[in-house]
Design an enzyme around this catalytic site. Structure first.
Site, PDB file in Angstrom:
ATOM      1  N   GLU A 176      25.984  82.875  11.637  1.00  9.11           N
ATOM      2  CA  GLU A 176      26.615  84.171  11.854  1.00  9.11           C
ATOM      3  C   GLU A 176      27.740  84.003  12.878  1.00  9.11           C
ATOM      4  O   GLU A 176      27.551  83.428  13.936  1.00  9.11           O
ATOM      5  CB  GLU A 176      25.576  85.175  12.364  1.00  9.11           C
ATOM      6  CG  GLU A 176      26.132  86.495  12.843  1.00  9.11           C
ATOM      7  CD  GLU A 176      26.561  87.425  11.699  1.00  9.11           C
ATOM      8  OE1 GLU A 176      26.456  87.015  10.530  1.00  9.11           O
ATOM      9  OE2 GLU A 176      27.016  88.538  11.999  1.00  9.11           O
ATOM     10  N   ASP A 184      22.134  83.815  16.778  1.00  5.08           N
ATOM     11  CA  ASP A 184      21.911  83.931  18.216  1.00  5.08           C
ATOM     12  C   ASP A 184      20.480  84.355  18.529  1.00  5.08           C
ATOM     13  O   ASP A 184      19.822  84.993  17.721  1.00  5.08           O
ATOM     14  CB  ASP A 184      22.865  84.982  18.809  1.00  5.08           C
ATOM     15  CG  ASP A 184      24.311  84.504  18.768  1.00  5.08           C
ATOM     16  OD1 ASP A 184      24.511  83.282  18.637  1.00  5.08           O
ATOM     17  OD2 ASP A 184      25.214  85.353  18.849  1.00  5.08           O
ATOM     18  N   ASP A 241      19.447  86.691  20.229  1.00  7.36           N
ATOM     19  CA  ASP A 241      19.439  88.047  20.784  1.00  7.36           C
ATOM     20  C   ASP A 241      19.087  89.055  19.696  1.00  7.36           C
ATOM     21  O   ASP A 241      18.711  88.682  18.588  1.00  7.36           O
ATOM     22  CB  ASP A 241      20.800  88.369  21.430  1.00  7.36           C
ATOM     23  CG  ASP A 241      21.923  88.297  20.393  1.00  7.36           C
ATOM     24  OD1 ASP A 241      21.624  88.104  19.191  1.00  7.36           O
ATOM     25  OD2 ASP A 241      23.100  88.429  20.785  1.00  7.36           O
ATOM     26  N   ASP A 267      20.909  91.141  17.904  1.00  8.35           N
ATOM     27  CA  ASP A 267      21.740  91.065  16.703  1.00  8.35           C
ATOM     28  C   ASP A 267      21.360  89.860  15.852  1.00  8.35           C
ATOM     29  O   ASP A 267      21.295  89.935  14.628  1.00  8.35           O
ATOM     30  CB  ASP A 267      23.225  90.964  17.074  1.00  8.35           C
ATOM     31  CG  ASP A 267      23.757  92.288  17.600  1.00  8.35           C
ATOM     32  OD1 ASP A 267      23.018  93.299  17.482  1.00  8.35           O
ATOM     33  OD2 ASP A 267      24.885  92.305  18.136  1.00  8.35           O
TER      34      ASP A 267
END
Ligand code: TTJ
Length: 645
Positions: A436, A509, A511, A513
């Site tokens: 991503e 990632d 996180d 998202d």
């Protein structure tokens, strides 16, 4: 030991129905041959093997209560209120039947034909295998006013069958401790695993009370399962868990018996507003994950009935036809058959082979579903409309697919423009990183080993496939490059032999998202390329969370907070710590050495233990309803761990 007493107890149910085959040495030598594996899964299998015996007694109509308890030290206790395992002396061996049950391989009545059992399936190996793989096992039989007791260690009797006192109860109780010499990975039971299985067994055997308790902790945990509705309750439970809206209030429930009484069949079914169907099938209470004749018969009849109904009532126009997929969209169904001589086929023995059962189920559904639809025209209409709109979406998907094909035939290169392909064409060694974000994509392209690693950066607007049908995928600019790059197609066009990369690695990632995109992609793979997930082709990259630098030339990476703390403690002081907020903060070299180098990286392989659990996880996580999602996440913060290994 008082033999005369025991001989008396032999009564008229003949101990001779139990066949003598072989001793237990081979079981301890090659446990995997008997219980599949000696992993956590195999460990739990021991419990199922014992409980199955009580369930058979319940099916025979002599027992309605089964208690299962995990005791401190991970000792399992299973108690039923059946007739008790026969204690009489068996002519062939001169031993009490109960002793034979626990010390002779294949001593269950089920292998002799006749006898009391209908079951025997996936493994269906019986109590002696559990005994052989237990450090110790104790059995008590309550029968004819007496308590009988015998103890075994690693499969060998260490006492005779003793009379231990008087009782007015009847039934059987077994306690055992799995042998840590055999189960080297773990001998600790997972409550949820047993809970799921015993709940399922309670659904499949309407009216049987199954109690599960966990007495290992400070607080006793307990569940009681008993469903008078049987598999109808099962269907309701699945739909409720998935938090979908049902299209009609009642569960349809059909039953049939083979004319010669050799088998029974049952189907429960209900439609919901989702785009996914779920059919669970069982033969002799064993989940047939690869389906078989009962499932095929059901599907065949379902498609036929809807097409016939549509024609008869002029809802389907001349030449129009609903496909199997159309009529299964949004359908939750449970099929359960019980038969005397079940034939299980295939590699995993999880597919039913008896052809007469296919005829029984399809005949039943042909008749009874048709009648139901005619007697409930409003429900029929609702379901029919849903199947029709599924059919239109399928047509649209077909057109979209052809459009994509024509377009890529015109363009010279049919692979997505952003794909940085690898040199090897051998899926045995190739990998694709789905990344991503363009900056992370850049680092990945710079860091990879281009001989076998391909990089596909994702961009654009993602589609939540849980709320969309196949036709929408073809027009999604984010998913289509994934489809084209993998080469294996989607939905009913999926073809594993065309897969271009053996490992598909999602790199996002660490996180919120990143976790969102991971879940969306996993859902996509699960719904449209399920074999990729089932066969373990999907991986999650594990980038580090921290970089810890000491001096000029030494640095460490930590992949979790505890690991970071450990490194910091070891270094003492004088270090610098950097928290990676995203993959983009790593340069090519760092990404390679931490996350992509096969020699140094760790990855999570996505695995699906249980199809219905996965289905539930995805519908809840990606569906419309917020409340169940919050609840689910709170309860299953570790769900991804469940999917991973
Ligand atoms: C066999 O046929 C005669 C009457 O009793 C039948 C029998 O064996 N019933 C039975 C066995 N009920 N419960 C069991 C049983 C229960 C446990 C917990 C474990 C085992 C191995 C058997």
């Amino acid at each position: 030991m008082d033999f005369s007493e025991i001989t008396q107890a032999a009564q008229d149910y003949s101990s001779d129905q139990i066949q003598v085959l072989e001793g237990l040495e081979p079981v301890r030598k090659r446990p995997g041959m008997y219980i599949g594996s000696t992993s956590e899964r195999g460990l739990h299998h021991l419990v199922y093997e014992i409980v199955d015996n009580s369930i058979d007694e319940a099916l025979a109509g002599f027992c309605d209560k089964i208690d299962v308890c995990i005791l401190p030290g991970d000792i399992i206790s299973v108690t039923d209120n059946g007739r008790g395992i026969p204690v009489g002396i068996q002519q062939a061996t001169g031993l009490p039947a109960v002793t034979v049950v626990f010390t002779v391989l294949h001593a269950g009545g089920k292998f002799g034909g006749g006898g009391y059992k209908v079951s025997g399936g996936l493994h269906g190996v019986g109590a002696s295998v559990v005994n052989a793989l237990s450090e110790w096992l104790e059995v008590e039989v309550y029968s004819e006013g007496k308590v009988y007791f015998q103890r075994f260690e690693r499969g060998e009797a260490v006492t005779g069958l003793e009379v231990r006192g008087d009782t007015d109860k009847h039934g059987t109780s077994v306690r055992f401790k799995a042998d840590p010499e055999i189960f080297r990975e773990t001998t600790v039971y997972n409550y949820e695993t047993l809970q799921r299985r015993l709940r399922e067994q309670a659904f499949l055997n309407a009216g049987v009370h199954i109690e599960l308790a966990d007495e290992r902790g400070d607080e006793r945990v307990q569940d009681n399962f008993c469903y008078s509705g049987g598999i109808s309750s099962f269907v309701e439970y699945i739909n409720k868990k998935a938090a979908v809206e049902v299209l009609h209030p009642d569960v349809m429930h059909f039953t049939a018996v083979m004319p010669d009484d050799s088998a029974t069949a049952e189907v429960a079914m209900q439609y919901n507003d989702s785009y996914n169907g779920q059919i669970l099938s069982f033969a002799n209470n064993i989940h047939t994950t690869d389906g078989g004749t009962h499932e095929d018969g059901f599907k065949r009849a379902l498609t036929r009935v809807f097409n016939e109904y549509g024609k008869k009532y002029n809802i389907l126009k001349e030449g129009d036809k609903l496909t199997g997929d159309d009529v299964r969209e949004g359908l939750t169904a449970v099929i359960s058959v019980k038969l005397k001589e079940a034939q299980f086929e295939g590699q995993t023995k999880a597919k039913l082979g008896n052809s007469e059962i296919g005829t029984l189920v399809s005949g039943m559904v042909n008749d009874k579903l048709m009648t139901y639809l005619e007697e409930n025209p409003a429900t029929a209409r609702t379901i029919f409309d849903k199947a029709m709109s599924a059919s239109r979406a399928r047509e649209a998907a077909k057109r979209a697919r052809e459009l994509v094909r024509r377009k890529s035939a015109l363009e010279s290169a049919s692979l997505p423009g952003k794909l940085a392909d690898c040199q090897s064409r051998n899926p045995e060694e190739t990998e694709i990183y789905i990344v991503e974000g363009d900056s992370a994509g850049g680092s990945a392209k710079g860091g990879r080993d281009r001989r076998f690693q391909a990089i596909l950066p994702l961009w654009g607007k993602m589609l939540n496939v849980e709320k969309a049908r196949l036709d929408k995928v073809y027009s999604n600019e984010k998913l289509m490059p994934v489809v084209t790059a993998l080469g294996c197609g989607i939905g009913d066009e999926f073809d594993m032999s065309k897969l271009r990369y053996g490992k598909i690695i999602i790199m996002a990632d660490a996180d919120v998202d990143g976790s969102h995109i991971r879940t969306l992609l996993l859902t996509f793979f699960y719904r449209f390329m399920k074999p990729l997930v089932e066969d373990g082709h999907i991986y999650l990259a594990q980038p580090p969370l921290y970089r810890i630098t000491k001096g000029k030339n030494t640095h460490y990476y930590a992949y979790s907070d505890p690991e970071r703390d450990q490194i910091m403690a070891q270094l003492g002081g004088n270090y610098e710590i950097q928290r990676y907020k995203g993959l983009g903060e790593m340069d090519s070299e760092q990404l390679w050495e931490t996350t992509m180098d096969p020699e140094r990286r760790t990855m999570l392989r996505v695995q699906v233990e249980d199809a219905s659990a996965a289905n539930e996880a995805f519908t809840i996580l990606m569906g419309d309803k917020v409340e169940p999602r919050r609840e689910f996440i709170e309860k299953n913060a570790k769900y991804v761990q469940n999917l991973d290994v």
